[in-house]
Scaffold this motif. Structure first.
Motif, PDB file in Angstrom:
ATOM      1  N   LEU A  28       0.915  -1.246   0.103  1.00 57.51           N
ATOM      2  CA  LEU A  28       0.104  -0.016   0.087  1.00 57.51           C
ATOM      3  C   LEU A  28       0.817   1.179   0.205  1.00 57.51           C
ATOM      4  N   VAL A  29       1.836   1.262   0.835  1.00 57.50           N
ATOM      5  CA  VAL A  29       2.714   2.451   0.975  1.00 57.50           C
ATOM      6  C   VAL A  29       3.648   2.600  -0.437  1.00 57.50           C
ATOM      7  N   SER A  30       3.752   1.668  -1.097  1.00 59.68           N
ATOM      8  CA  SER A  30       4.581   1.460  -2.598  1.00 59.68           C
ATOM      9  C   SER A  30       3.439   2.188  -3.434  1.00 59.68           C
ATOM     10  N   ILE A  31       2.486   1.568  -3.446  1.00 59.20           N
ATOM     11  CA  ILE A  31       1.318   2.043  -4.393  1.00 59.20           C
ATOM     12  C   ILE A  31       1.103   3.717  -4.248  1.00 59.20           C
ATOM     13  N   HIS A  32       0.806   4.042  -2.891  1.00 57.77           N
ATOM     14  CA  HIS A  32       0.659   5.487  -2.816  1.00 57.77           C
ATOM     15  C   HIS A  32       1.809   6.245  -3.356  1.00 57.77           C
ATOM     16  N   TYR A  33       3.237   6.127  -3.116  1.00 59.37           N
ATOM     17  CA  TYR A  33       4.024   6.759  -3.545  1.00 59.37           C
ATOM     18  C   TYR A  33       4.324   6.532  -4.978  1.00 59.37           C
ATOM     19  N   ALA A  34       3.776   5.435  -5.586  1.00 63.26           N
ATOM     20  CA  ALA A  34       3.970   5.105  -7.137  1.00 63.26           C
ATOM     21  C   ALA A  34       2.688   4.952  -7.647  1.00 63.26           C
ATOM     22  N   PRO A  35       1.977   5.776  -7.971  1.00 57.78           N
ATOM     23  CA  PRO A  35       0.397   5.069  -8.402  1.00 57.78           C
ATOM     24  C   PRO A  35       0.708   4.484  -9.783  1.00 57.78           C
ATOM     25  N   GLY A  36       0.027   3.414 -10.020  1.00 58.02           N
ATOM     26  CA  GLY A  36       0.157   3.070 -11.507  1.00 58.02           C
ATOM     27  C   GLY A  36       1.111   1.964 -11.626  1.00 58.02           C
ATOM     28  N   ILE A  37       1.914   1.530 -10.448  1.00 57.70           N
ATOM     29  CA  ILE A  37       3.050   0.528 -10.256  1.00 57.70           C
ATOM     30  C   ILE A  37       2.381  -0.878 -10.713  1.00 57.70           C
ATOM     31  N   SER A  38       3.302  -1.696 -11.259  1.00 59.34           N
ATOM     32  CA  SER A  38       3.010  -3.014 -11.726  1.00 59.34           C
ATOM     33  C   SER A  38       3.300  -4.167 -10.751  1.00 59.34           C
ATOM     34  N   VAL A  39       2.719  -5.047 -10.866  1.00 55.95           N
ATOM     35  CA  VAL A  39       2.812  -6.237  -9.975  1.00 55.95           C
ATOM     36  C   VAL A  39       4.383  -6.616  -9.827  1.00 55.95           C
ATOM     37  N   THR A  40       5.100  -6.771 -11.191  1.00 55.43           N
ATOM     38  CA  THR A  40       6.737  -6.966 -11.085  1.00 55.43           C
ATOM     39  C   THR A  40       7.406  -5.817 -10.360  1.00 55.43           C
ATOM     40  N   ASP A  41       7.212  -4.818 -10.494  1.00 59.39           N
ATOM     41  CA  ASP A  41       7.929  -3.451  -9.730  1.00 59.39           C
ATOM     42  C   ASP A  41       7.367  -3.489  -8.495  1.00 59.39           C
ATOM     43  N   LEU A  42       6.079  -3.800  -7.997  1.00 56.59           N
ATOM     44  CA  LEU A  42       5.933  -3.910  -6.529  1.00 56.59           C
ATOM     45  C   LEU A  42       6.796  -4.946  -5.993  1.00 56.59           C
ATOM     46  N   ALA A  43       6.901  -6.246  -6.684  1.00 54.69           N
ATOM     47  CA  ALA A  43       7.863  -7.448  -6.042  1.00 54.69           C
ATOM     48  C   ALA A  43       9.343  -6.887  -6.062  1.00 54.69           C
ATOM     49  N   ALA A  44       9.692  -5.986  -7.147  1.00 49.13           N
ATOM     50  CA  ALA A  44      11.040  -5.540  -7.026  1.00 49.13           C
ATOM     51  C   ALA A  44      11.500  -4.794  -5.757  1.00 49.13           C
ATOM     52  N   VAL A  45      10.385  -3.887  -5.450  1.00 46.71           N
ATOM     53  CA  VAL A  45      10.551  -3.062  -4.179  1.00 46.71           C
ATOM     54  C   VAL A  45      10.489  -3.476  -2.735  1.00 46.71           C
ATOM     55  N   THR A  46       9.506  -4.377  -2.936  1.00 45.90           N
ATOM     56  CA  THR A  46       9.255  -5.156  -1.490  1.00 45.90           C
ATOM     57  C   THR A  46      10.044  -6.301  -1.329  1.00 45.90           C
ATOM     58  N   GLY A  47      10.711  -6.825  -2.166  1.00 46.99           N
ATOM     59  CA  GLY A  47      11.431  -8.154  -1.938  1.00 46.99           C
ATOM     60  C   GLY A  47      10.567  -9.490  -1.982  1.00 46.99           C
ATOM     61  N   MET A  48       9.068  -9.088  -2.283  1.00 50.32           N
ATOM     62  CA  MET A  48       8.282 -10.351  -2.469  1.00 50.32           C
ATOM     63  C   MET A  48       8.372 -11.031  -3.844  1.00 50.32           C
ATOM     64  N   THR A  49       7.803 -12.109  -4.002  1.00 55.47           N
ATOM     65  CA  THR A  49       7.638 -12.789  -5.193  1.00 55.47           C
ATOM     66  C   THR A  49       6.509 -11.990  -5.949  1.00 55.47           C
TER      67      THR A  49
END
Length: 124
Positions: free
Chosen positions: A47-68
């Protein structure tokens, strides 16, 4: 106003004010469930990542959070089901945005931008 039988309030005006503020118990239950969803550190990070980067993709969210990608997708399904994020397809990419203004405000309290003014003190 509902007061349990056998209970005598110390300050009926405060009890009435609290009961008015409490309102419909179903709303409280709904918010408790939403807070439980947000309480998970991985989902909150999304949620925090999406807040600061609206329109972010699953792949980019995985990269920034360290999740798969799979873990991100599963968490996002839950966040969507609770109305916290929305998804928009952009070709083959699905992009995510916050869907809830209250969560947006909450994130500013939890992780404010450096340029944001400090939160107002809470009257305790």
């Amino acid at each position: 106003m509902h007061i349990e039988p056998g209970r005598r309030p110390i300050d009926p005006d405060r009890v009435a004010a609290a009961a008015t503020g409490l309102g419909d118990r179903a709303v409280i239950d709904e918010w408790a469930e939403r807070f439980a969803v947000v309480a998970d550190p991985s989902r909150l990070a999304l949620l925090v990542s999406i807040h600061y980067a609206p329109g972010i993709s699953v792949t980019d969210l995985a990269a920034v959070t360290g999740m798969t990608d799979t873990a991100v997708s599963q968490a996002l399904r839950l966040l969507r089901a609770h109305g916290l994020v929305t998804a928009q397809r952009d070709g083959r990419i699905v992009r995510y945005r916050l869907a809830d203004e209250t969560v947006h405000e909450l994130i500013h309290r939890v992780r404010p931008h450096a340029s944001d003014p400090p939160p107002e003190p809470v009257d305790r």
